[in-house]
Write a protein that holds these residues in place. Structure first.
Motif, PDB file in Angstrom:
ATOM      1  N   PRO A   1      33.960  11.859   9.948  1.00  0.00           N
ATOM      2  CA  PRO A   1      33.562  13.278   9.938  1.00  0.00           C
ATOM      3  C   PRO A   1      32.070  13.452  10.210  1.00  0.00           C
ATOM      4  O   PRO A   1      31.254  12.698   9.696  1.00  0.00           O
ATOM      5  CB  PRO A   1      33.925  13.724   8.511  1.00  0.00           C
ATOM      6  N   ARG A   2      31.725  14.438  11.015  1.00  0.00           N
ATOM      7  CA  ARG A   2      30.304  14.669  11.320  1.00  0.00           C
ATOM      8  C   ARG A   2      29.951  16.150  11.341  1.00  0.00           C
ATOM      9  O   ARG A   2      29.135  16.610  12.143  1.00  0.00           O
ATOM     10  CB  ARG A   2      29.878  13.968  12.607  1.00  0.00           C
ATOM     11  N   HIS A   3      30.546  16.904  10.438  1.00  0.00           N
ATOM     12  CA  HIS A   3      30.136  18.291  10.232  1.00  0.00           C
ATOM     13  C   HIS A   3      29.676  18.475   8.792  1.00  0.00           C
ATOM     14  O   HIS A   3      29.749  19.557   8.225  1.00  0.00           O
ATOM     15  CB  HIS A   3      31.302  19.237  10.540  1.00  0.00           C
ATOM     16  N   SER A   4      29.152  17.393   8.207  1.00  0.00           N
ATOM     17  CA  SER A   4      28.937  17.335   6.768  1.00  0.00           C
ATOM     18  C   SER A   4      27.522  17.703   6.365  1.00  0.00           C
ATOM     19  O   SER A   4      26.615  17.805   7.191  1.00  0.00           O
ATOM     20  CB  SER A   4      29.236  15.912   6.264  1.00  0.00           C
TER      21      SER A   4
ATOM     22  N   GLY B   1      27.179  23.428  18.510  1.00  0.00           N
ATOM     23  CA  GLY B   1      26.363  24.361  17.749  1.00  0.00           C
ATOM     24  C   GLY B   1      26.362  25.771  18.313  1.00  0.00           C
ATOM     25  O   GLY B   1      25.369  26.513  18.128  1.00  0.00           O
ATOM     26  N   ARG B   2      27.458  26.152  18.993  1.00  0.00           N
ATOM     27  CA  ARG B   2      27.556  27.505  19.534  1.00  0.00           C
ATOM     28  C   ARG B   2      27.376  28.526  18.420  1.00  0.00           C
ATOM     29  O   ARG B   2      27.807  28.304  17.296  1.00  0.00           O
ATOM     30  CB  ARG B   2      28.919  27.674  20.212  1.00  0.00           C
ATOM     31  N   GLU B   3      26.789  29.659  18.750  1.00  0.00           N
ATOM     32  CA  GLU B   3      26.393  30.623  17.724  1.00  0.00           C
ATOM     33  C   GLU B   3      27.566  31.050  16.849  1.00  0.00           C
ATOM     34  O   GLU B   3      27.449  31.129  15.623  1.00  0.00           O
ATOM     35  CB  GLU B   3      25.747  31.842  18.375  1.00  0.00           C
ATOM     36  N   ASP B   4      28.713  31.344  17.458  1.00  0.00           N
ATOM     37  CA  ASP B   4      29.846  31.795  16.660  1.00  0.00           C
ATOM     38  C   ASP B   4      30.415  30.664  15.806  1.00  0.00           C
ATOM     39  O   ASP B   4      30.930  30.905  14.711  1.00  0.00           O
ATOM     40  CB  ASP B   4      30.930  32.401  17.539  1.00  0.00           C
TER      41      ASP B   4
ATOM     42  N   ALA C   1      25.790  17.091   9.963  1.00  0.00           N
ATOM     43  CA  ALA C   1      26.210  17.826  11.147  1.00  0.00           C
ATOM     44  C   ALA C   1      25.247  17.695  12.318  1.00  0.00           C
ATOM     45  O   ALA C   1      25.674  17.674  13.476  1.00  0.00           O
ATOM     46  CB  ALA C   1      26.388  19.299  10.789  1.00  0.00           C
ATOM     47  N   GLY C   2      23.950  17.603  12.050  1.00  0.00           N
ATOM     48  CA  GLY C   2      22.999  17.534  13.150  1.00  0.00           C
ATOM     49  C   GLY C   2      23.103  18.779  14.018  1.00  0.00           C
ATOM     50  O   GLY C   2      23.028  19.907  13.530  1.00  0.00           O
ATOM     51  N   ALA C   3      23.315  18.579  15.335  1.00  0.00           N
ATOM     52  CA  ALA C   3      23.393  19.710  16.259  1.00  0.00           C
ATOM     53  C   ALA C   3      24.719  20.452  16.166  1.00  0.00           C
ATOM     54  O   ALA C   3      24.832  21.579  16.664  1.00  0.00           O
ATOM     55  CB  ALA C   3      23.170  19.219  17.688  1.00  0.00           C
ATOM     56  N   MET C   4      25.730  19.850  15.549  1.00  0.00           N
ATOM     57  CA  MET C   4      27.026  20.496  15.443  1.00  0.00           C
ATOM     58  C   MET C   4      27.012  21.552  14.344  1.00  0.00           C
ATOM     59  O   MET C   4      26.124  21.595  13.507  1.00  0.00           O
ATOM     60  CB  MET C   4      28.122  19.463  15.191  1.00  0.00           C
ATOM     61  N   SER C   5      28.011  22.406  14.356  1.00  0.00           N
ATOM     62  CA  SER C   5      28.118  23.422  13.312  1.00  0.00           C
ATOM     63  C   SER C   5      28.316  22.751  11.960  1.00  0.00           C
ATOM     64  O   SER C   5      28.992  21.729  11.854  1.00  0.00           O
ATOM     65  CB  SER C   5      29.275  24.378  13.607  1.00  0.00           C
ATOM     66  N   ALA C   6      27.703  23.313  10.920  1.00  0.00           N
ATOM     67  CA  ALA C   6      27.746  22.730   9.582  1.00  0.00           C
ATOM     68  C   ALA C   6      28.744  23.489   8.719  1.00  0.00           C
ATOM     69  O   ALA C   6      28.711  24.731   8.662  1.00  0.00           O
ATOM     70  CB  ALA C   6      26.357  22.765   8.940  1.00  0.00           C
TER      71      ALA C   6
ATOM     72  N   VAL D   1      31.626   5.574  16.974  1.00  0.00           N
ATOM     73  CA  VAL D   1      30.210   5.831  17.206  1.00  0.00           C
ATOM     74  C   VAL D   1      29.548   6.322  15.926  1.00  0.00           C
ATOM     75  O   VAL D   1      30.125   7.091  15.162  1.00  0.00           O
ATOM     76  CB  VAL D   1      30.013   6.834  18.356  1.00  0.00           C
ATOM     77  N   HIS D   2      28.325   5.863  15.701  1.00  0.00           N
ATOM     78  CA  HIS D   2      27.554   6.302  14.540  1.00  0.00           C
ATOM     79  C   HIS D   2      26.577   7.402  14.969  1.00  0.00           C
ATOM     80  O   HIS D   2      27.003   8.406  15.513  1.00  0.00           O
ATOM     81  CB  HIS D   2      26.870   5.098  13.895  1.00  0.00           C
ATOM     82  N   ALA D   3      25.303   7.247  14.734  1.00  0.00           N
ATOM     83  CA  ALA D   3      24.352   8.328  14.985  1.00  0.00           C
ATOM     84  C   ALA D   3      24.376   8.753  16.450  1.00  0.00           C
ATOM     85  O   ALA D   3      24.456   7.913  17.354  1.00  0.00           O
ATOM     86  CB  ALA D   3      22.945   7.878  14.598  1.00  0.00           C
ATOM     87  N   LEU D   4      24.312  10.065  16.672  1.00  0.00           N
ATOM     88  CA  LEU D   4      24.282  10.618  18.019  1.00  0.00           C
ATOM     89  C   LEU D   4      22.956  11.339  18.255  1.00  0.00           C
ATOM     90  O   LEU D   4      22.421  11.978  17.348  1.00  0.00           O
ATOM     91  CB  LEU D   4      25.422  11.612  18.222  1.00  0.00           C
ATOM     92  N   PRO D   5      22.431  11.284  19.491  1.00  0.00           N
ATOM     93  CA  PRO D   5      21.218  12.044  19.826  1.00  0.00           C
ATOM     94  C   PRO D   5      21.573  13.491  20.135  1.00  0.00           C
ATOM     95  O   PRO D   5      22.561  14.019  19.615  1.00  0.00           O
ATOM     96  CB  PRO D   5      20.682  11.293  21.046  1.00  0.00           C
TER      97      PRO D   5
END
Length: 618
Positions: A130-133, A427-430, A144-149, A95-99
């Protein structure tokens, strides 16, 4: 949209099961009490030729608007979702781009509901680069988008601690699983021994022993245990047998970067991380595009064809000598060329360009690969089987491996995810805090001069600050932001990595290749700034850039491989002390790089900064 309800039946003995083959009876492969291997073996004997063929392909997929299934051809994907899953029976997709997290989870569920209508309801294994970049590169990684960076892998390597890499992997695993991603097309455990190579920022440096330990921590963090399970992400370590020693640093994605060379005779060094990855139980391996030049193994010349076509490497070395019985998936696009966004994307059939597409595919399977990455040419494989070019036994050997992973991951028993959980986990705070801390601590302080006897960094009292590459709202944490360096008490300039811009072929614009030197005019302009204010340079080191000119006038030199402006200001202000150590040496000159050997780590003469260099505060 709620989580889809599992449609289950109850067998005569009271066992609840999913009726995957739609016949109202519990077959052995539907019985969760059996081992994954037993279930895979049973299902193997039930599959049609078309279902077996579909398992060999690992193609690109795109998400439709608001998390719907994409209908029609996408920007990169060549097939609609329904054509891919229903017509071609392909059930491994990248999968490429995610909403948004919720829409991503809903898309994953819709995809699995579609797969449940196929003859044996083979679930889809969704994979990702990889998608935390911090870098958006549609051919190698995603922001990363919505994921943690987090820092890029090379930035994580600068932390010099495999346990920090494990921390990242465990967090990334949870974010992946929340949206239904169950296969990682990483870690990239190549050794970055050629300073000019453009893929280094996804490596963990060039120290074979350290990269080996990081590989194990990464794999264990994603997979959780060697047998995989319903909360695991199966890793695909790459690029076997090591993609770092590229001739002149050119990348093998492109025709001019085909050759992989070993002038120092260090082929075995590049194998070290992969041996450790096998010990750690990586589910899959991916060979690189590169073709070895002048390589011998056990006294025999290795065929000069891309590693994905190379039987001596995949079967002789990987299967027979190293004993790997997991999945081998080729890198993307070895068979079929195409055009994307108006740019040509040639098939990476290096060394076998003269073969037609059918013969390329046959050579890949004969070499030992189980899957063709970035391909959907099911008709070619069926043709090869029908013509006797690939035996049914050879087909079954790969299908057995591929089915086993799906059973180990628990996808046949429950492939669905909860959109509410995805919203909570992504993207959880911790998780975000851990990523931000890693960004800051991974920064490497190479030089910290004094002004009136006081170290330039950290900036502990408010000053007048001139900045480039730092948003004013972040820089304001250091003091008053001014627009003229002459009015500043300190100047801070962030520098992107130097490279030669290229954009003739698809993906070329994303890969930073060529020169490691900064533009002469840029150096002159920074010298002028340093003449009126103490200059702090933060250089992005996705490759070991030539920093020599800056040592003449910079008051402080920081480097990063993936740090946000907030992380940088945390370091500048002393809120976080830099802890990073260089994961490679910094060459003194381009001439020194050219004289070095591509397969040998830290091989330049009289480096400006040695491997492991790094200061901190106090």
């Amino acid at each position: 949209m709620p989580v889809p309800q599992l449609k289950t039946l109850t067998a005569e003995d009271g066992t609840v099961f999913r009726d995957l083959d739609h016949d109202q009876r519990m077959a052995p492969f539907e019985d969760a009490r059996l081992t994954p291997a037993e279930r895979a073996e049973d299902l193997l004997g039930r599959l049609s030729p078309a279902e077996k063929v579909g398992l060999f392909f690992h193609d690109i997929i795109e998400v439709g608007p608001q998390g719907t299934l994409m209908e029609g051809d996408g920007a990169v994907a060549r097939s609609s979702t329904r054509r891919l899953v229903l017509d071609k029976l392909i059930n491994h997709v990248n999968v490429h781009a995610l909403p948004s997290p919720r829409e991503s989870a809903e898309w994953s569920n819709a995809l699995q509901e579609l797969a449940a209508t196929t003859p044996h309801s083979i679930p889809v294994t969704v994979s990702t680069d990889p998608r935390h970049s911090f870098v958006e590169n549609s051919g190698a990684a995603f922001a990363a988008g919505a994921m943690s960076a987090w820092p890029e892998p090379l930035g994580l390597a600068a932390l010099d601690d495999p346990e920090r890499v494990r921390e990242f992997a465990e967090i990334a695993r949870q974010e992946y699983v929340a949206v239904g991603i169950r296969s990682s097309l990483h870690p990239q455990i190549d050794l970055g021994t050629e300073p000019r190579w453009g893929r280094q920022f996804h490596t963990f440096g060039n120290d074979s022993s350290f990269v080996a330990e990081v590989a194990a921590a990464y794999i264990e963090g994603f997979q959780l245990d060697r047998g995989l399970g319903p909360t695991s992400v199966a890793t695909m370590a790459k690029h076997f047998p090591g993609g770092g020693p590229q001739l002149d640093g050119e990348d093998a994605h492109f025709p001019y970067g085909r050759e992989q060379v070993y002038p120092g005779g260090r082929f075995d060094d590049h194998l070290v991380p992969f041996r450790r990855a096998l010990e750690a139980g990586t589910s899959a391996l991916m060979p690189y595009y590169g073709m070895p030049i002048g390589l011998e193994l056990d006294g025999e010349a290795v065929e000069e064809v891309g590693f994905g076509f190379n039987r001596q490497i995949l079967t002789g070395l990987l299967r027979e000598q190293l004993g790997f019985d997991g999945v081998i998936c080729t890198d993307w696009g070895l068979v079929t060329g195409t055009t994307v966004f108006g740019r040509p994307l040639p098939a990476r059939a290096w060394g076998v360009e003269h073969l037609d597409e059918l013969d390329r595919l046959v050579k890949i399977i004969d070499a030992g690969a189980d899957q063709l990455g970035g391909e959907a040419r099911t008709e070619l494989l069926q043709q090869a089987v029908d013509q006797g070019l690939i035996s049914p036994e050879r087909v079954d050997a790969s299908v057995r491996r591929l089915l086993l992973v799906k059973f180990q991951l628990g996808l046949f028993d429950n492939p669905f995810v909860d959109p509410d959980v995805a919203t909570e986990v992504i993207g959880r705070e911790d998780f975000v805090r851990a990523g931000l801390r890693a960004q800051a601590e991974s920064m490497v302080l190479l030089h910290n001069g004094t002004v009136d006897g006081v170290p330039t960094l950290p900036v502990t009292t408010p000053l007048a600050v001139y900045v480039e590459g730092v948003p004013a709202e972040e820089a304001a944490r250091l003091g008053e932001v001014v627009t003229d360096p002459a009015e500043a008490d300190v100047a801070v300039v962030r520098l992107p990595a130097p490279f030669d811009p290229r954009d003739d072929l698809f993906l070329e614009g994303f890969f930073h290749q060529g020169s490691l030197e900064y533009r002469p005019g840029l150096v002159a302009r920074l010298r002028a700034i340093a003449a009126v204010a103490p200059l702090v340079i933060d250089a992005n080191l996705e490759r070991p850039a030539i920093l020599t000119p800056f040592t003449e006038f910079a008051a402080a030199i920081l480097t990063d491989v993936g740090a946000s402006p907030a992380a940088l200001v945390d370091v500048l202000s002393g809120t976080v002390a830099p802890q990073g150590r260089l994961p490679f040496e910094i060459p003194r000159s381009t001439a020194a790089v050219r004289a070095s050997q591509s397969d040998v780590a830290d091989d330049s003469q009289d480096p400006l900064f040695p491997h492991g260099a790094g200061l901190t505060y106090g």
